[in-house]
Scaffold this motif. Structure first.
Motif, PDB file in Angstrom:
ATOM      1  N   ARG A   1       7.233  64.686 -10.641  1.00  0.00           N
ATOM      2  CA  ARG A   1       6.661  63.391 -10.256  1.00  0.00           C
ATOM      3  C   ARG A   1       7.095  62.285 -11.219  1.00  0.00           C
ATOM      4  NH1 ARG A   1       2.339  66.983  -8.688  1.00  0.00           N
ATOM      5  NH2 ARG A   1       2.182  66.942  -6.402  1.00  0.00           N
ATOM      6  N   TRP A   2       7.352  62.625 -12.479  1.00  0.00           N
ATOM      7  CA  TRP A   2       7.890  61.661 -13.446  1.00  0.00           C
ATOM      8  C   TRP A   2       9.255  61.165 -12.981  1.00  0.00           C
ATOM      9  CZ3 TRP A   2      12.092  61.224 -16.757  1.00  0.00           C
ATOM     10  CH2 TRP A   2      11.956  60.357 -17.843  1.00  0.00           C
ATOM     11  N   LEU A   3      10.086  62.075 -12.497  1.00  0.00           N
ATOM     12  CA  LEU A   3      11.409  61.705 -11.994  1.00  0.00           C
ATOM     13  C   LEU A   3      11.298  60.868 -10.723  1.00  0.00           C
ATOM     14  CD1 LEU A   3      13.157  65.151 -12.553  1.00  0.00           C
ATOM     15  CD2 LEU A   3      13.674  63.035 -13.781  1.00  0.00           C
ATOM     16  N   VAL A   4      10.392  61.271  -9.845  1.00  0.00           N
ATOM     17  CA  VAL A   4      10.181  60.507  -8.608  1.00  0.00           C
ATOM     18  C   VAL A   4       9.749  59.087  -8.935  1.00  0.00           C
ATOM     19  CG1 VAL A   4       8.760  60.304  -6.533  1.00  0.00           C
ATOM     20  CG2 VAL A   4       9.650  62.544  -7.219  1.00  0.00           C
ATOM     21  N   GLY A   5       8.860  58.951  -9.913  1.00  0.00           N
ATOM     22  CA  GLY A   5       8.364  57.638 -10.285  1.00  0.00           C
ATOM     23  C   GLY A   5       9.434  56.719 -10.830  1.00  0.00           C
TER      24      GLY A   5
ATOM     25  N   ILE B   1      22.253  60.858 -16.851  1.00  0.00           N
ATOM     26  CA  ILE B   1      21.454  60.987 -18.068  1.00  0.00           C
ATOM     27  C   ILE B   1      21.169  62.466 -18.293  1.00  0.00           C
ATOM     28  CG2 ILE B   1      19.266  60.452 -19.200  1.00  0.00           C
ATOM     29  CD1 ILE B   1      20.985  58.015 -18.899  1.00  0.00           C
ATOM     30  N   PHE B   2      21.421  62.942 -19.517  1.00  0.00           N
ATOM     31  CA  PHE B   2      21.109  64.323 -19.871  1.00  0.00           C
ATOM     32  C   PHE B   2      19.905  64.328 -20.801  1.00  0.00           C
ATOM     33  CE2 PHE B   2      22.162  68.025 -22.810  1.00  0.00           C
ATOM     34  CZ  PHE B   2      21.616  68.975 -21.957  1.00  0.00           C
ATOM     35  N   LEU B   3      18.823  64.928 -20.327  1.00  0.00           N
ATOM     36  CA  LEU B   3      17.607  65.037 -21.119  1.00  0.00           C
ATOM     37  C   LEU B   3      17.524  66.461 -21.671  1.00  0.00           C
ATOM     38  CD1 LEU B   3      15.096  63.077 -18.846  1.00  0.00           C
ATOM     39  CD2 LEU B   3      16.586  62.229 -20.674  1.00  0.00           C
ATOM     40  N   ASP B   4      17.893  66.606 -22.951  1.00  0.00           N
ATOM     41  CA  ASP B   4      17.993  67.928 -23.567  1.00  0.00           C
ATOM     42  C   ASP B   4      16.631  68.329 -24.139  1.00  0.00           C
ATOM     43  OD1 ASP B   4      18.705  70.245 -24.797  1.00  0.00           O
ATOM     44  OD2 ASP B   4      20.405  69.410 -25.911  1.00  0.00           O
ATOM     45  N   VAL B   5      15.840  68.981 -23.311  1.00  0.00           N
ATOM     46  CA  VAL B   5      14.495  69.372 -23.718  1.00  0.00           C
ATOM     47  C   VAL B   5      14.550  70.508 -24.731  1.00  0.00           C
ATOM     48  CG1 VAL B   5      12.249  70.195 -22.900  1.00  0.00           C
ATOM     49  CG2 VAL B   5      13.578  68.591 -21.511  1.00  0.00           C
ATOM     50  N   ALA B   6      15.555  71.378 -24.632  1.00  0.00           N
ATOM     51  CA  ALA B   6      15.692  72.454 -25.610  1.00  0.00           C
ATOM     52  C   ALA B   6      15.891  71.874 -27.012  1.00  0.00           C
ATOM     53  CB  ALA B   6      16.847  73.367 -25.233  1.00  0.00           C
ATOM     54  N   ALA B   7      16.793  70.908 -27.136  1.00  0.00           N
ATOM     55  CA  ALA B   7      17.047  70.285 -28.437  1.00  0.00           C
ATOM     56  C   ALA B   7      15.809  69.565 -28.948  1.00  0.00           C
ATOM     57  CB  ALA B   7      18.219  69.318 -28.331  1.00  0.00           C
ATOM     58  N   LEU B   8      15.047  68.988 -28.045  1.00  0.00           N
ATOM     59  CA  LEU B   8      13.803  68.312 -28.419  1.00  0.00           C
ATOM     60  C   LEU B   8      12.882  69.259 -29.182  1.00  0.00           C
ATOM     61  CD1 LEU B   8      11.903  65.778 -28.018  1.00  0.00           C
ATOM     62  CD2 LEU B   8      11.075  66.947 -25.958  1.00  0.00           C
ATOM     63  N   HIS B   9      12.903  70.524 -28.792  1.00  0.00           N
ATOM     64  CA  HIS B   9      12.044  71.530 -29.427  1.00  0.00           C
ATOM     65  C   HIS B   9      12.785  72.325 -30.509  1.00  0.00           C
ATOM     66  CE1 HIS B   9       8.537  71.000 -26.820  1.00  0.00           C
ATOM     67  NE2 HIS B   9       9.400  70.775 -25.842  1.00  0.00           N
ATOM     68  N   GLY B  10      13.962  71.836 -30.897  1.00  0.00           N
ATOM     69  CA  GLY B  10      14.702  72.486 -31.971  1.00  0.00           C
ATOM     70  C   GLY B  10      15.265  73.839 -31.600  1.00  0.00           C
ATOM     71  N   ALA B  11      15.582  74.035 -30.322  1.00  0.00           N
ATOM     72  CA  ALA B  11      16.069  75.333 -29.862  1.00  0.00           C
ATOM     73  C   ALA B  11      17.337  75.165 -29.045  1.00  0.00           C
ATOM     74  CB  ALA B  11      15.000  76.018 -29.006  1.00  0.00           C
ATOM     75  N   GLU B  12      18.154  76.207 -28.997  1.00  0.00           N
ATOM     76  CA  GLU B  12      19.301  76.216 -28.084  1.00  0.00           C
ATOM     77  C   GLU B  12      18.849  76.557 -26.667  1.00  0.00           C
ATOM     78  OE1 GLU B  12      22.484  78.780 -29.377  1.00  0.00           O
ATOM     79  OE2 GLU B  12      23.519  77.050 -30.271  1.00  0.00           O
TER      80      GLU B  12
ATOM     81  N   LEU C   1      15.216  77.265 -24.307  1.00  0.00           N
ATOM     82  CA  LEU C   1      13.759  77.284 -24.217  1.00  0.00           C
ATOM     83  C   LEU C   1      13.269  78.687 -23.849  1.00  0.00           C
ATOM     84  CD1 LEU C   1      13.011  73.941 -22.335  1.00  0.00           C
ATOM     85  CD2 LEU C   1      12.564  74.453 -24.738  1.00  0.00           C
ATOM     86  N   PRO C   2      12.049  79.036 -24.236  1.00  0.00           N
ATOM     87  CA  PRO C   2      11.529  80.368 -23.898  1.00  0.00           C
ATOM     88  C   PRO C   2      11.446  80.578 -22.385  1.00  0.00           C
ATOM     89  CG  PRO C   2      10.149  79.292 -25.560  1.00  0.00           C
ATOM     90  CD  PRO C   2      11.105  78.253 -25.054  1.00  0.00           C
ATOM     91  N   ALA C   3      11.620  81.817 -21.975  1.00  0.00           N
ATOM     92  CA  ALA C   3      11.466  82.153 -20.558  1.00  0.00           C
ATOM     93  C   ALA C   3      10.071  81.754 -20.093  1.00  0.00           C
ATOM     94  CB  ALA C   3      11.677  83.646 -20.355  1.00  0.00           C
ATOM     95  N   GLY C   4      10.005  81.124 -18.930  1.00  0.00           N
ATOM     96  CA  GLY C   4       8.714  80.731 -18.372  1.00  0.00           C
ATOM     97  C   GLY C   4       8.167  79.426 -18.910  1.00  0.00           C
ATOM     98  N   TYR C   5       8.918  78.714 -19.778  1.00  0.00           N
ATOM     99  CA  TYR C   5       8.419  77.451 -20.329  1.00  0.00           C
ATOM    100  C   TYR C   5       8.423  76.376 -19.244  1.00  0.00           C
ATOM    101  CZ  TYR C   5       7.967  73.267 -23.183  1.00  0.00           C
ATOM    102  OH  TYR C   5       7.532  72.080 -23.715  1.00  0.00           O
ATOM    103  N   GLU C   6       7.318  75.626 -19.144  1.00  0.00           N
ATOM    104  CA  GLU C   6       7.241  74.535 -18.171  1.00  0.00           C
ATOM    105  C   GLU C   6       7.594  73.208 -18.834  1.00  0.00           C
ATOM    106  OE1 GLU C   6       4.067  72.172 -15.301  1.00  0.00           O
ATOM    107  OE2 GLU C   6       3.801  74.329 -15.670  1.00  0.00           O
ATOM    108  N   VAL C   7       8.655  72.592 -18.361  1.00  0.00           N
ATOM    109  CA  VAL C   7       9.049  71.265 -18.830  1.00  0.00           C
ATOM    110  C   VAL C   7       8.077  70.241 -18.251  1.00  0.00           C
ATOM    111  CG1 VAL C   7      10.848  69.498 -18.747  1.00  0.00           C
ATOM    112  CG2 VAL C   7      11.472  71.909 -19.042  1.00  0.00           C
ATOM    113  N   THR C   8       7.487  69.432 -19.113  1.00  0.00           N
ATOM    114  CA  THR C   8       6.472  68.466 -18.697  1.00  0.00           C
ATOM    115  C   THR C   8       7.039  67.050 -18.641  1.00  0.00           C
ATOM    116  OG1 THR C   8       5.767  67.990 -20.961  1.00  0.00           O
ATOM    117  CG2 THR C   8       4.733  69.888 -19.860  1.00  0.00           C
ATOM    118  N   ALA C   9       6.251  66.154 -18.111  1.00  0.00           N
ATOM    119  CA  ALA C   9       6.625  64.733 -18.120  1.00  0.00           C
ATOM    120  C   ALA C   9       6.772  64.237 -19.554  1.00  0.00           C
ATOM    121  CB  ALA C   9       5.576  63.914 -17.373  1.00  0.00           C
ATOM    122  N   GLY C  10       5.902  64.708 -20.451  1.00  0.00           N
ATOM    123  CA  GLY C  10       6.000  64.327 -21.857  1.00  0.00           C
ATOM    124  C   GLY C  10       7.308  64.779 -22.479  1.00  0.00           C
TER     125      GLY C  10
END
Length: 255
Positions: free
Chosen positions: A171-175, A100-111, A113-122
Motif C-alpha cells: 500500500r506504501w507503493l500504491v500510495g 529506484i532500488f530500495l535495498d532493505v537488506a543493506a538497511l539491516h546490515g545484511a546481504e 534478509l532472514p527467510a520469512g521476513y516481512e518488508v514493511t512500509a517503514g
C-alpha cells in the motif's frame, strides 16, 4: 554508462514455482543434421516454459479476487483457451523510465534478509532515504534473496519461507503511484515459514486493486553490491497476446 542485467539465467532445473510448467530447452537440430550445398549448417532449439518461470512480469489478468480482475472486469467474461481478451501481458507497454532500488537488506546490515521476513512500509521509507518516489517510477525491492538462486529448492522457501513485501509495504507503493515494481523471489510476497503460496495478499493489492504490474525472480544483487539506488529502467515483456505473464530481461542503465 554501465548496464546491469537484472534477469536470472534460464536453464533446465532452475528453481521455479511448482504451479507452472517447467522450463525445458533442447537442441533439436545440430550442426551436420542438414548441410547446405556450400557446406553451411545451422543449429536450432526448442523451448517449453510457463509464462511465470524465471525472471518474468505478471499481467493484470494473472490474479482475480472474487472472480474480478483489475477495474472490476469479470474474469469469466474475458478468458478462454486462447487467453485473455483484456488485461493480458500484450497490454503492458515497454517501460523506459526512472528506476529506484530500495535495498532493505543493506538497511539491516545484511546481504540477505532472514527467510520469512516481512518488508514493511517503514523499511521502504528508510531505504529510500532522501530519494523521492515519484508517480510513474519503477521501484525494485532488495532482500538479497537473488544470491540464493543457485540453492535450488531452498530458494523457493517451501519450509522456511522467503522475505518480501507485506500488505503494508504494497500500500506504501500504491500510495506513491509507482508504475511497476519488482523483487527477487518467486512470488512478490513475504512467504511465512510453512505457508507456501496459499495466500498472496500483495498480488491482490497490486494487480487487482491498483493495476500495478509485478516483476518476479529478479537478479538484484549486483545493484546492491555496487550501491546503486537510482537508474534508468528498461522493461519490455514479449508481446504474447492474451497471456498472463511473460519472461523478461530487465535492464538498469547507470550514467
Amino acid at each position: 554508462m554501465k548496464v546491469f542485467d537484472l534477469a536470472q539465467p534460464m536453464r533446465r532445473g532452475m528453481p521455479q514455482s511448482p504451479n507452472h510448467p517447467a522450463y525445458q530447452h533442447a537442441l533439436v537440430r545440430r550442426h551436420g543434421d542438414m548441410v547446405r550445398a556450400g557446406g553451411g549448417s545451422a543449429a536450432s532449439d526448442i523451448l517449453v516454459l510457463g509464462t511465470h518461470v524465471g525472471t518474468h512480469v505478471d499481467a493484470l489478468a494473472h490474479v482475480s479476487q472474487d472472480g474480478l480482475l483489475h477495474g472490476g472486469v469479470v474474469a469469466a467474461d474475458v478468458q478462454s483457451d486462447a487467453g485473455f481478451a483484456r488485461l493480458g501481458i500484450d497490454e503492458f507497454p515497454p517501460y523506459v523510465g526512472r528506476g529506484i532500488f530500495l535495498d532493505v537488506a543493506a538497511l539491516h546490515g545484511a546481504e540477505i534478509l532472514p527467510a520469512g521476513y516481512e518488508v514493511t512500509a517503514g523499511d521502504l521509507e528508510a531505504a529510500a532515504g532522501d530519494l523521492e518516489i515519484n508517480p510513474g517510477d519503477a521501484v525494485l525491492v532488495g532482500t538479497g534473496w537473488s544470491r540464493r538462486f543457485g540453492a535450488g529448492a531452498d530458494f523457493l522457501g517451501t519450509t522456511d519461507g522467503v522475505p518480501g513485501p507485506g500488505p503494508e509495504a504494497a500500500r506504501w507503493l500504491v500510495g506513491r503511484g509507482v508504475a511497476v515494481t519488482g523483487a527477487e523471489t518467486i512470488a512478490y510476497e513475504r512467504i511465512a515459514p510453512g505457508a507456501g503460496h496459499a495466500n498472496l495478499p500483495v498480488h491482490r493489492i497490486l494487480l487487482v486493486e491498483a493495476g500495478i504490474n509485478i516483476v518476479e525472480t529478479m537478479l538484484l544483487s549486483e545493484l546492491a553490491d555496487a550501491g546503486i539506488k537510482e537508474f534508468q529502467f528498461i522493461l519490455a515483456p514479449l508481446r504474447l497476446v492474451g497471456a498472463t505473464g511473460s519472461p523478461v530481461r530487465p535492464l538498469a542503465v547507470v550514467p
